[in-house]
Design a protein around this motif. Structure first.
Motif, mmCIF file in Angstrom:
data_model
loop_
_atom_site.group_PDB
_atom_site.id
_atom_site.type_symbol
_atom_site.label_atom_id
_atom_site.label_comp_id
_atom_site.label_asym_id
_atom_site.label_seq_id
_atom_site.Cartn_x
_atom_site.Cartn_y
_atom_site.Cartn_z
ATOM 1 N N GLY A 102 9.079 0.434 2.234
ATOM 2 C CA GLY A 102 7.790 0.370 2.917
ATOM 3 C C GLY A 102 6.701 0.054 1.907
ATOM 4 N N ALA A 103 5.592 -0.497 2.421
ATOM 5 C CA ALA A 103 4.459 -0.805 1.540
ATOM 6 C C ALA A 103 3.860 0.486 0.983
ATOM 7 C CB ALA A 103 3.396 -1.576 2.322
ATOM 8 N N LYS A 104 3.865 1.528 1.816
ATOM 9 C CA LYS A 104 3.260 2.793 1.405
ATOM 10 C C LYS A 104 3.955 3.355 0.164
ATOM 11 C CE LYS A 104 1.562 6.641 4.183
ATOM 12 N NZ LYS A 104 1.878 7.533 5.304
ATOM 13 N N TYR A 128 -7.221 2.103 4.523
ATOM 14 C CA TYR A 128 -5.935 2.701 4.894
ATOM 15 C C TYR A 128 -5.713 3.841 3.888
ATOM 16 C CZ TYR A 128 -0.865 2.899 5.599
ATOM 17 O OH TYR A 128 0.419 3.307 5.850
ATOM 18 N N HIS A 131 -4.610 3.757 0.164
ATOM 19 C CA HIS A 131 -5.326 2.963 -0.847
ATOM 20 C C HIS A 131 -6.221 3.843 -1.717
ATOM 21 C CE1 HIS A 131 -4.795 -0.765 1.949
ATOM 22 N NE2 HIS A 131 -3.712 -0.492 1.252
ATOM 23 N N ASN A 177 -7.439 -5.304 0.686
ATOM 24 C CA ASN A 177 -6.557 -5.362 1.855
ATOM 25 C C ASN A 177 -7.209 -6.216 2.938
ATOM 26 O OD1 ASN A 177 -6.108 -2.886 4.497
ATOM 27 N ND2 ASN A 177 -4.870 -4.674 4.106
ATOM 28 N N ASN A 181 -7.060 -2.825 7.504
ATOM 29 C CA ASN A 181 -6.965 -1.592 8.272
ATOM 30 C C ASN A 181 -7.952 -0.626 7.621
ATOM 31 O OD1 ASN A 181 -6.229 0.709 9.626
ATOM 32 N ND2 ASN A 181 -4.189 0.872 8.712
ATOM 33 N N ASP A 209 -3.036 -5.777 -0.511
ATOM 34 C CA ASP A 209 -2.143 -5.351 0.564
ATOM 35 C C ASP A 209 -2.249 -6.370 1.699
ATOM 36 O OD1 ASP A 209 -0.908 -4.149 2.719
ATOM 37 O OD2 ASP A 209 -1.640 -2.135 2.253
ATOM 38 N N ALA A 211 -0.289 -6.510 4.414
ATOM 39 C CA ALA A 211 0.585 -6.011 5.492
ATOM 40 C C ALA A 211 0.344 -6.751 6.805
ATOM 41 C CB ALA A 211 0.371 -4.515 5.683
ATOM 42 N N TYR A 212 -0.901 -7.247 7.019
ATOM 43 C CA TYR A 212 -1.214 -7.939 8.279
ATOM 44 C C TYR A 212 -1.257 -9.451 8.084
ATOM 45 C CZ TYR A 212 -1.991 -3.206 9.700
ATOM 46 O OH TYR A 212 -1.790 -1.877 9.956
ATOM 47 N N SER A 244 4.633 -6.023 4.222
ATOM 48 C CA SER A 244 5.494 -5.065 4.907
ATOM 49 C C SER A 244 6.190 -5.717 6.091
ATOM 50 C CB SER A 244 4.610 -3.914 5.411
ATOM 51 O OG SER A 244 5.317 -3.153 6.353
ATOM 52 N N SER A 246 6.971 -3.956 8.594
ATOM 53 C CA SER A 246 6.708 -3.015 9.695
ATOM 54 C C SER A 246 6.005 -3.655 10.883
ATOM 55 C CB SER A 246 5.858 -1.846 9.202
ATOM 56 O OG SER A 246 6.559 -1.121 8.234
ATOM 57 N N LYS A 247 4.932 -4.404 10.613
ATOM 58 C CA LYS A 247 4.091 -4.879 11.708
ATOM 59 C C LYS A 247 4.570 -6.229 12.228
ATOM 60 C CE LYS A 247 1.968 -1.192 10.788
ATOM 61 N NZ LYS A 247 0.806 -0.407 10.958
ATOM 62 N N ARG A 255 11.427 1.124 7.121
ATOM 63 C CA ARG A 255 10.893 1.359 5.778
ATOM 64 C C ARG A 255 11.337 0.260 4.813
ATOM 65 N NH1 ARG A 255 7.466 2.258 6.849
ATOM 66 N NH2 ARG A 255 6.660 3.260 4.999
ATOM 67 N N ALA A 257 9.700 -3.237 2.665
ATOM 68 C CA ALA A 257 8.553 -4.063 2.284
ATOM 69 C C ALA A 257 8.878 -4.702 0.934
ATOM 70 C CB ALA A 257 7.304 -3.195 2.164
#
Ligand SMILES: Cc1ncc(COP(=O)(O)O)c(C=O)c1O
Length: 400
Positions: A102-104, A128, A131, A177, A181, A209, A211-212, A244, A246-247, A255, A257
């Protein structure tokens, strides 16, 4: 036992999405049908074609072993091809690419690997939570920079760097990011390039980041720092980017990324992870590689889904009497200024009131940093009929 303090855990504020858990549980226990738009937890199952790849890969016995290292070679090859296809950027698959849980996890462990007490990190506010959380957990001091629609990203970062320098500090890491988010803000390639130049000039490192990446509604792919007008080799000398699964592919529970870019930063993360884990379950990596190579149509459907929901919710809120709501330019969230009929209330109070009176949960803006006061975030994790019902209830609460 009770006399021991746990400084690292105790220094962390309650996580944004945990703060309202007790109230939500009480409302649910009363039998109410709570519509929970708090956590951005994608509601659709992972597309069957990706799950089928997981099933097939799980039948291979050799895939059940530990897999230490920077990621399954087939996945790292798919990551390289993904970057080249979308952004025209090439990476050394052994030294500049790493798979994370995961990115987290990647962001957290990167910060732990490269930051220490006395270091400064500059992060968006609101952001987010990880961060700001990850540099803090690593012991660094955190300076926020204003984020959101209407903010000039490069200027905002430059101002924060100048504030740290005015205190006698030196910024070691900037986190950015986009699409962002919780605010839904997006950047143009030019604006991201300007931000990259500001960080480069300061001598700091950069973590972006992405992620989107697939949720910028105005352009097919959100800009990458490795395709922002600054030569890739220059960006690689001080920056990494995380994406990631995830989205984009509805794979949040898997999990998985990846992070690419600056060799020493990727190396430090990889080194730390040799102590922390033994790699991601290989079948997950095989399925993720397949998704990156074959999943473009699935991603387009996902994007259309969130855009439809954003339109439905923004229109629904406005007709319910919630003024100043605009449709986001990207992500899977609506970042809404508090309704003027409830002026005087804090974001947390509006969040509680929506749970109690409308049986609708949102994320109060302050869960994302002090800059989030005056806002709440709606996650677009229900289909339009349910969003319409949420707006009907919110309308009644606003009037009542
Ligand atoms: C900006 C951003 N980065 C990372 C993540 C989490 O990614 P992952 O599920 O890979 O940890 C999220 C999830 O909401 C996010 O909003």
């Amino acid at each position: 036992m009770t006399s021991w303090s746990f400084p690292r855990a105790e220094a962390l504020p309650t996580y944004a999405f945990v703060a309202t858990d007790a109230l939500k549980a009480r409302v649910r226990a009363s039998g109410a049908d709570l519509i929970d738009l708090g956590l951005g937890n994608p509601d659709h199952p992972t597309p069957q074609a990706i799950v089928d790849q997981l099933h097939a890969a799980a039948d291979v016995g050799s895939h059940h072993r530990y897999h230490p290292g920077r990621g399954f070679p087939a996945l790292r090859a798919a990551i390289g091809a993904w970057y080249e296809r979308r952004y025209g950027a090439r990476f050394d698959l052994d030294r500049e690419v790493i798979v994370t849980m995961g990115a987290k996890e990647g962001i957290s462990h990167l910060c732990l690997a490269i930051l220490d007490r006395g270091d400064y990190a500059v992060v968006p506010d609101p952001c987010y939570p990880i961060h700001a959380g990850a540099p803090g957990i690593a012991g660094a001091s955190v300076e926020g920079y204003a984020s959101g629609p209407g903010v000039d990203p490069a200027k905002s970062v430059a101002d924060a760097i100048a504030r740290v320098e005015a205190k006698g500090g030196r910024v070691k890491l900037v986190i950015a990011n986009y699409p962002q988010n919780p605010t839904g803000a997006v950047v143009t390639k030019q604006a991201l390039g300007d931000l990259v130049r500001v960080v480069q000039k300061s001598g700091a490192l950069l973590l972006h980041d992405l992620a989107y990446a697939d949720l910028d509604f105005a352009s097919r792919y959100a800009p990458s720092i490795f395709d922002c007008g600054v030569p890739v080799e220059e960006v690689k000398s001080f920056a990494v980017e995380v994406f990631s699964m995830s989205k984009s592919y509805h794979m949040p529970g898997w999990r998985i990324a990846y992070m690419v870019g600056q060799e020493r930063m990727i190396g430090a993360l990889g080194h730390l992870k040799t102590y922390m884990d033994y790699g991601t379950f290989i079948p997950l990596q095989v399925a993720a590689a397949w998704a990156l190579e074959h999943g473009d149509a699935l991603v387009s459907e996902m994007r259309a889904l969130y855009q439809r929901r954003a339109t439905a919710l923004a229109e629904g809120l406005r007709s319910a009497g919630w003024d100043n709501v605009s449709e986001p330019s990207g992500t899977m969230f609506i970042w809404a200024p508090l309704p003027s009929v409830w002026s005087g209330l804090t974001a947390a109070q509006v969040g509680d009131r929506l749970i109690e009176r409308a049986h609708v949960a949102v994320a109060p803006g302050t869960g994302f940093g002090p800059g989030g006061e005056g806002f709440v975030r709606f996650a677009l994790i229900e289909d339009p009929p349910r969003l319409t019902e949420a707006c009907r209830r919110i309308g009644e609460a606003l009037r009542g």
